[in-house]
Design a protein around this motif. Structure first.
Motif, short mmCIF file in Angstrom:
data_model
loop_
_atom_site.label_atom_id
_atom_site.label_comp_id
_atom_site.label_asym_id
_atom_site.label_seq_id
_atom_site.Cartn_x
_atom_site.Cartn_y
_atom_site.Cartn_z
N PRO A 48 63.99 -42.05 34.06
CA PRO A 48 64.11 -40.99 35.07
C PRO A 48 65.28 -41.18 36.01
O PRO A 48 65.51 -42.26 36.54
N ILE A 50 65.27 -38.98 38.46
CA ILE A 50 64.63 -38.38 39.63
C ILE A 50 63.16 -38.81 39.67
O ILE A 50 62.68 -39.53 38.80
N ASP A 51 62.45 -38.35 40.68
CA ASP A 51 61.05 -38.70 40.86
C ASP A 51 60.19 -37.87 39.91
O ASP A 51 60.16 -36.64 40.00
N GLN A 52 59.49 -38.55 39.02
CA GLN A 52 58.71 -37.83 38.01
C GLN A 52 57.47 -37.16 38.58
O GLN A 52 56.79 -36.40 37.88
N SER A 53 57.15 -37.39 39.86
CA SER A 53 56.01 -36.72 40.47
C SER A 53 56.37 -35.33 41.00
O SER A 53 55.50 -34.56 41.40
N ASP A 54 57.67 -34.98 41.02
CA ASP A 54 58.10 -33.68 41.52
C ASP A 54 57.75 -32.57 40.53
O ASP A 54 57.51 -32.82 39.35
N GLN A 59 62.65 -31.17 39.77
CA GLN A 59 63.28 -32.12 38.85
C GLN A 59 64.59 -31.56 38.31
O GLN A 59 65.63 -32.23 38.30
N ARG A 62 67.36 -31.37 41.01
CA ARG A 62 67.96 -32.66 41.34
C ARG A 62 68.88 -33.14 40.21
O ARG A 62 69.92 -33.75 40.47
N SER A 150 64.13 -32.09 31.87
CA SER A 150 63.42 -33.31 32.22
C SER A 150 62.10 -33.31 31.46
O SER A 150 61.15 -32.62 31.85
N GLN A 153 57.71 -33.76 32.69
CA GLN A 153 56.60 -32.84 32.88
C GLN A 153 55.90 -32.58 31.55
O GLN A 153 54.67 -32.55 31.46
#
Length: 318
Positions: A48, A50-54, A59, A62, A150, A153
């Motif tokens: 990642p 970026i933050d995979q919780s977004d 995602q 970013r 990404s 998700q």
């Protein structure tokens, strides 16, 4: 008059290689270790940026920001074609993503020819055909394609599904990323003699989608294919459908035909994969400068199928 495609500029950031030079030569880099999930049914190389919780929209935004910061010039003066995952066909997700763009990059999509293609890996070939049509009216345009995806998700969705239905899945390595390519029109350069996209129903996609395209290609070919670029896909049934459809290309596949499967190095790039393979195909054709034919084919998860046959037209000698 059909124009040839000339590559003016390009850039790439991938989870496995966050700079352009490394991203385009992943075959020379060592792949990161994979993480195995659900027994031996699925593997994910989580890389990642970026933050995979977004959310998916955040995602993608970013990743877009990461890419734009690395490009040497602003994109506001030329058309921008955004190549997005099929999941962004959802109106709410697409609205959230474009809202972020309008807030942070208000001029990015203001050109009258700018478009959004939420068709996954098929988007690159669809956008290429649209560029060719736009050049019929203004050949001075130098549009950018920007592919963003990404798979993190999607990974969460697959992980939930695997608990109930693990069969039919093959090991795959995922990598998120963003890729940009700018094109200009030229009488020489990369041309295509076939570039079509079909949409079949969800039920018929595995049996009919790529077979229909390959049947059309076989009718138009006059000489064998030199190189075939295979699509990346973690879905075993879809991959099997592609192999089955190859029979429609007989006798244009010979012992000399080579097969490129870039996902062995990149992992599955999702909607980025179509543009990544197109860039590799372009650079390979440019270095050969001959009459070889290259086939690029793409498969979507929702029934989209694209295929194009390319050749290099050299500059005239005066």
């Amino acid at each position: 008059m059909a124009h040839g495609f000339r590559l003016k500029d390009y850039g790439a950031v991938l989870g496995k290689a966050p700079d352009t030079d490394s991203a385009m030569v992943l075959s020379d880099l060592r792949l990161p270790p994979q993480q195995w999930l659900s027994g031996e049914s699925w593997s994910v190389g989580l890389d990642p940026l970026i933050d995979q919780s977004d959310s998916m929209a955040v995602q993608l935004f970013r990743l877009l920001s990461f890419l734009l910061a690395k490009l040497p010039q602003p994109l506001s003066t030329q058309p921008v074609y955004l190549l997005l995952p099929e999941s962004m066909g959802d109106a709410d997700q697409l609205a959230a993503f474009t809202r972020l763009i309008r807030q942070q990059y208000p001029e990015l999509l203001t050109h009258k020819h700018s478009r959004i293609f939420p068709y996954g890996a098929c988007s690159a070939l669809m956008a290429l055909k649209t560029i060719q049509q736009d050049w019929q009216h203004d050949h001075t345009l130098t549009p950018w394609m920007i592919a963003i995806d990404s798979p993190l998700q999607q990974f969460r969705l697959w992980h939930e599904q695997l608990a109930a239905q693990p069969n039919g899945c093959l090991p795959v390595s995922l990598s998120e990323g963003a890729i940009a390519a700018q094109w200009s029109a030229d009488s020489s350069g990369l041309h295509y003699c076939f570039n079509e996209t079909e949409l079949t129903s969800q039920q018929a996609q595995n049996d009919e989608g790529m077979q229909a395209l390959f049947t059309q290609i076989a009718k138009q070919l006059k000489r064998p294919l030199t190189t075939v670029y295979r699509p990346d896909n973690g879905n075993a049934a879809v991959a099997e459908a592609w192999l089955s459809a190859c029979g429609k290309l007989h006798p244009w596949l010979t012992e000399e035909t080579s097969y490129e499967f870039l996902a062995y190095q990149t992992g599955e790039l999702g909607s980025c994969g179509g543009l990544y393979r197109l860039l590799h195909l372009y650079l390979a054709q440019q270095s050969q400068v001959n009459t070889a034919l290259s086939l690029q084919s793409e498969q979507g998860q929702l029934g989209f199928r694209s295929a194009a046959v390319f050749y290099w037209h050299p500059a005239a000698i005066i």
